[in-house]
Design an enzyme around this catalytic site. Structure first.
Site, mmCIF file in Angstrom:
data_model
loop_
_atom_site.group_PDB
_atom_site.id
_atom_site.type_symbol
_atom_site.label_atom_id
_atom_site.label_comp_id
_atom_site.label_asym_id
_atom_site.label_seq_id
_atom_site.Cartn_x
_atom_site.Cartn_y
_atom_site.Cartn_z
ATOM 1 N N GLU A 1 -5.061 -45.380 8.062
ATOM 2 C CA GLU A 1 -6.388 -45.840 7.611
ATOM 3 C C GLU A 1 -7.253 -44.594 7.711
ATOM 4 O O GLU A 1 -7.756 -44.282 8.778
ATOM 5 C CB GLU A 1 -6.950 -46.906 8.546
ATOM 6 C CG GLU A 1 -6.157 -48.177 8.576
ATOM 7 C CD GLU A 1 -6.930 -49.367 8.035
ATOM 8 O OE1 GLU A 1 -7.722 -49.184 7.076
ATOM 9 O OE2 GLU A 1 -6.744 -50.457 8.556
ATOM 10 N N CYS B 1 -16.459 -46.134 8.041
ATOM 11 C CA CYS B 1 -15.563 -45.594 7.013
ATOM 12 C C CYS B 1 -15.809 -46.296 5.690
ATOM 13 O O CYS B 1 -15.445 -45.802 4.635
ATOM 14 C CB CYS B 1 -14.127 -45.770 7.452
ATOM 15 S SG CYS B 1 -13.866 -47.389 8.116
HETATM 16 N N1 LIG Z 1 -9.941 -46.163 7.090
HETATM 17 C C1 LIG Z 1 -10.485 -46.712 8.156
HETATM 18 O O1 LIG Z 1 -10.297 -47.875 8.459
HETATM 19 C C2 LIG Z 1 -11.363 -45.862 9.038
HETATM 20 C C3 LIG Z 1 -12.073 -46.455 10.085
HETATM 21 C C4 LIG Z 1 -12.897 -45.655 10.864
HETATM 22 C C5 LIG Z 1 -12.998 -44.293 10.612
HETATM 23 N N2 LIG Z 1 -12.291 -43.751 9.596
HETATM 24 C C6 LIG Z 1 -12.412 -42.325 9.304
HETATM 25 O O2 LIG Z 1 -12.402 -41.592 10.524
HETATM 26 C C7 LIG Z 1 -13.132 -40.382 10.362
HETATM 27 C C8 LIG Z 1 -14.110 -40.228 11.501
HETATM 28 O O3 LIG Z 1 -13.467 -40.198 12.722
HETATM 29 P P1 LIG Z 1 -13.124 -38.835 13.490
HETATM 30 O O4 LIG Z 1 -13.870 -37.721 12.880
HETATM 31 O O5 LIG Z 1 -13.285 -39.095 14.923
HETATM 32 O O6 LIG Z 1 -11.569 -38.705 13.107
HETATM 33 P P2 LIG Z 1 -10.457 -37.733 13.733
HETATM 34 O O7 LIG Z 1 -9.326 -37.749 12.764
HETATM 35 O O8 LIG Z 1 -11.018 -36.425 14.130
HETATM 36 O O9 LIG Z 1 -10.029 -38.462 15.093
HETATM 37 C C9 LIG Z 1 -9.458 -39.750 15.116
HETATM 38 C C10 LIG Z 1 -8.559 -39.869 16.351
HETATM 39 O O10 LIG Z 1 -7.453 -38.988 16.223
HETATM 40 C C11 LIG Z 1 -7.297 -38.199 17.390
HETATM 41 N N3 LIG Z 1 -6.657 -36.950 16.980
HETATM 42 C C12 LIG Z 1 -7.237 -35.839 16.477
HETATM 43 N N4 LIG Z 1 -6.289 -34.916 16.185
HETATM 44 C C13 LIG Z 1 -5.087 -35.470 16.487
HETATM 45 C C14 LIG Z 1 -3.733 -35.027 16.394
HETATM 46 N N5 LIG Z 1 -3.423 -33.823 15.917
HETATM 47 N N6 LIG Z 1 -2.757 -35.862 16.803
HETATM 48 C C15 LIG Z 1 -3.037 -37.082 17.285
HETATM 49 N N7 LIG Z 1 -4.302 -37.557 17.395
HETATM 50 C C16 LIG Z 1 -5.311 -36.759 17.002
HETATM 51 C C17 LIG Z 1 -8.718 -38.090 17.920
HETATM 52 O O11 LIG Z 1 -8.724 -37.734 19.276
HETATM 53 C C18 LIG Z 1 -9.247 -39.491 17.659
HETATM 54 O O12 LIG Z 1 -8.816 -40.383 18.674
HETATM 55 C C19 LIG Z 1 -13.829 -40.496 9.020
HETATM 56 O O13 LIG Z 1 -13.131 -39.738 8.076
HETATM 57 C C20 LIG Z 1 -13.726 -41.985 8.697
HETATM 58 O O14 LIG Z 1 -13.770 -42.297 7.312
HETATM 59 C C21 LIG Z 1 -11.476 -44.497 8.818
#
Ligand SMILES: NC(=O)c1ccc[n+]([C@@H]2O[C@H](COP(=O)([O-])OP(=O)(O)OC[C@H]3O[C@@H](n4cnc5c(N)ncnc54)[C@H](O)[C@@H]3O)[C@@H](O)[C@H]2O)c1
Length: 550
Positions: A296, A331
């Site tokens: 997602e 999102c």
């Molecule tokens: N599609 C959906 O349902 C949905 C819902 C909410 C947010 N989002 C998206 O999320 C983004 C915002 O959130 P963010 O900036 O915190 O996202 P992010 O990808 O930076 O982080 C998300 C999670 O992934 C972890 N993470 C980061 N790097 C990782 C790796 N290499 N391996 C494993 N885990 C890792 C982070 O610690 C965090 O818990 C936006 O792009 C938004 O559109 C999507």
């Protein structure tokens, strides 16, 4: 999560905090909770632990979360580093691929999860408990009371949906008659066994809970990792789940940075990983985990206003909510608004401007942006304004009189107009369709004969999460829906991009790795696979003889 100099809380934030303290003075901290949502502060920091192999554990390595409203280091998180991964690897490896339960093993656990859901739904309906989570969410992911309340309410309704026998109905099987007596094929929903869930900061309760419970319902053992800025909410939720009957061993909970989590995934080799977050990390994990993922990821969500102008006030209000509620950190937030020329000549934009200007930090109808700085958002705006014909419609300035630490962003709700013809140009498209996870949207218009240009823009986009087609013109709706793919699309004059409740499938379309959240279909798709058992018990026909070789 960095250490920052403590800054003075602004007057508005203090006023707001005092009024919210007064509002909630009558609420008690629930029995399962180990923190006081109102009382967490620089002088009384809260601590967040990890859960592994049935025990809550701490580490010597604490990271600090800064209060998004005043920069005080107010939460200490026990971060696991690369040397501390082994217990998590071992714990996950104890779960076999056939899961903790399946239709042929420990089926009573389906009923147990029905009972747990009943208890949690009841607990979340108690004002002390719901207020506790609302305030805890507000403290770490600042959003208005109404928005935080909606998050808790959706989560409670989700639990209500899976009370009684509803969990076992998720694992409903089917049978097809075979070719001869004694033969029948049965299709079963099978768990993956050891799985991981990784979630972002913006819905600290709803996203991890709905995915976690879906995974558990279907028989998986879960390792959960929530963004460290907000992980206190899930830490407390796990304590609530334990009080309602969840076994301490069914879920492990880890706090770590992304890099450490990535290493853990490579070592623990979960059978499936559900990732919710940015596309950058999603794509990396898809490669690292050799496709054993459901995603997602980012949303660059569009809204199209059709030719039939009606209910301008209502439409302006929905546009404002969709782009700016939760400071645009959904999102599903509208990233680009295409308006038919008939709307361009209506008072829509001026009404949207007035609504955006009502938003204020005091009640968190606009507030800190946790992953994009003010500089980045305004820098992006400047680049958009260099496109010929573009102009600032409203906003475009930093928030004033606040002490939001500068690792976070703080801007007024902003809309930038870019001409539609310019959006499609090679050099501009990538820039215009960059997701800014804050209170920021692009607005454009199209003429009656230019719908194809709009559809071409949709086709070129890469993220296909939510969309809205605002029109009651059925032929128009048919044309737009038939020529687009977004997974959660609202159609009709009340269409919106945000606010999907637990009863709407929510997730991207057009990507075989796409996950869903919330509904029984989403749970079955994400958290179970198909297994076919073909019974062939005989009898062998009377006087059967060995036939010639084939
Ligand atoms: N599609 C959906 O349902 C949905 C819902 C909410 C947010 N989002 C998206 O999320 C983004 C915002 O959130 P963010 O900036 O915190 O996202 P992010 O990808 O930076 O982080 C998300 C999670 O992934 C972890 N993470 C980061 N790097 C990782 C790796 N290499 N391996 C494993 N885990 C890792 C982070 O610690 C965090 O818990 C936006 O792009 C938004 O559109 C999507």
């Amino acid at each position: 999560m960095q250490r920052f100099a403590r800054s003075r809380a602004p007057k508005q934030a203090i006023n707001w905090l005092c009024s919210s303290l007064n509002q909630s003075r009558s609420f008690q901290t629930p029995s399962f909770a180990t923190v006081d949502a109102e009382g967490i502060s620089g002088s009384q920091p809260a601590e967040v632990s990890n859960l592994v192999q049935g025990s809550w554990t701490k580490t010597s390595n604490w990271s600090t979360v800064l209060d998004p409203l005043n920069g005080e280091p107010f939460i200490k998180v026990a971060d696991v580093d690369e040397t501390g991964l082994q217990p998590f690897v071992e714990s996950l490896s104890k779960c076999p691929k056939h899961g903790l339960h399946n239709p042929f093993k420990s089926p009573e656990r389906y009923l147990m999860f029905g009972d747990i859901s009943t208890k949690v739904a009841h607990m979340l309906s108690q004002p002390d408990v719901s207020n506790f989570f609302i305030r805890l969410i507000q403290r770490v992911s600042p959003k208005s009371y109404h928005q935080a309340h909606a998050e808790v309410f959706v989560t409670q309704k989700f639990f209500e949906n899976f009370c009684g026998d509803q969990v076992r109905f998720l694992a409903r099987s089917f049978a097809v008659p075979g070719n001869h007596l004694g033969q029948q094929s049965h299709g079963f929903r099978w768990p993956y066994g050891p799985v991981t869930i990784i979630t972002p900061f913006n819905f600290p309760l709803e996203i991890p809970v709905l995915q976690l419970m879906g995974a558990l319902y279907m028989g998986n053992k879960v390792l959960l990792k929530v963004d460290g800025k907000v992980s206190i909410v899930m830490e407390q939720t796990l304590r609530l789940l334990h009080e309602c009957g969840l076994s301490m061993d069914d879920v492990d909970f880890i706090n770590s940075d992304g890099k450490t989590m990535n290493k853990l995934l490579l070592e623990a080799k979960p059978q499936m990983t559900l990732f919710t977050g940015s596309s950058r990390v999603a794509e990396k994990l898809a490669v690292d985990l050799r496709g054993r993922v459901k995603l997602e990821d980012a949303g660059f969500d569009w809204k199209i206003l059709g030719p039939d102008v009606q209910e301008v006030d209502y439409t302006a209000w929905v546009c404002d909510q969709d782009a700016y509620a939760c400071s645009g950190q959904k999102c599903s937030a509208t990233s680009i608004l295409f308006m038919h020329e008939n709307w361009a000549s209506s008072p829509l934009i001026s009404k949207m401007k007035s609504l955006a200007e009502r938003r204020k930090l005091e009640d968190l109808t606009v507030g800190p942006v946790l992953t994009v700085t003010t500089e980045t958002m305004l820098g992006h705006m400047k680049k958009l304004l260099e496109i010929p014909g573009s102009k600032l419609l409203f906003g475009g300035e930093p928030l004033e009189n606040h002490s939001i630490p500068n690792i976070y962003g703080a801007i007024k709700p902003t809309a930038v107009y870019v001409p539609c013809e310019e959006i499609l140009k090679e050099g501009n498209f990538e820039l215009v369709t960059r997701e800014i996870f804050g209170p920021f949207q692009v607005v454009t218009d199209y003429k009656d004969g230019q719908l194809q240009m709009v559809l071409d823009a949709l086709e070129k986009m890469e993220a296909h999460l939510t969309a809205a087609v605002v029109s009651n013109d059925l032929l128009f709706l048919q044309k737009v829906i038939g020529n687009s793919v977004n997974g959660t699309t609202y159609a009709g004059m009340r269409a919106r991009t945000t606010g999907a409740p637990q009863n709407h499938w929510f997730g991207p379309a057009g990507d075989p790795r796409g996950a869903g959240i919330g509904t029984p279909e989403a749970i079955k798709l994400v958290w179970s696979c198909h297994r076919e058992i073909i019974y062939d018990v005989g009898p062998v026909p009377h006087q059967w003889q060995i036939p010639p070789s084939t």
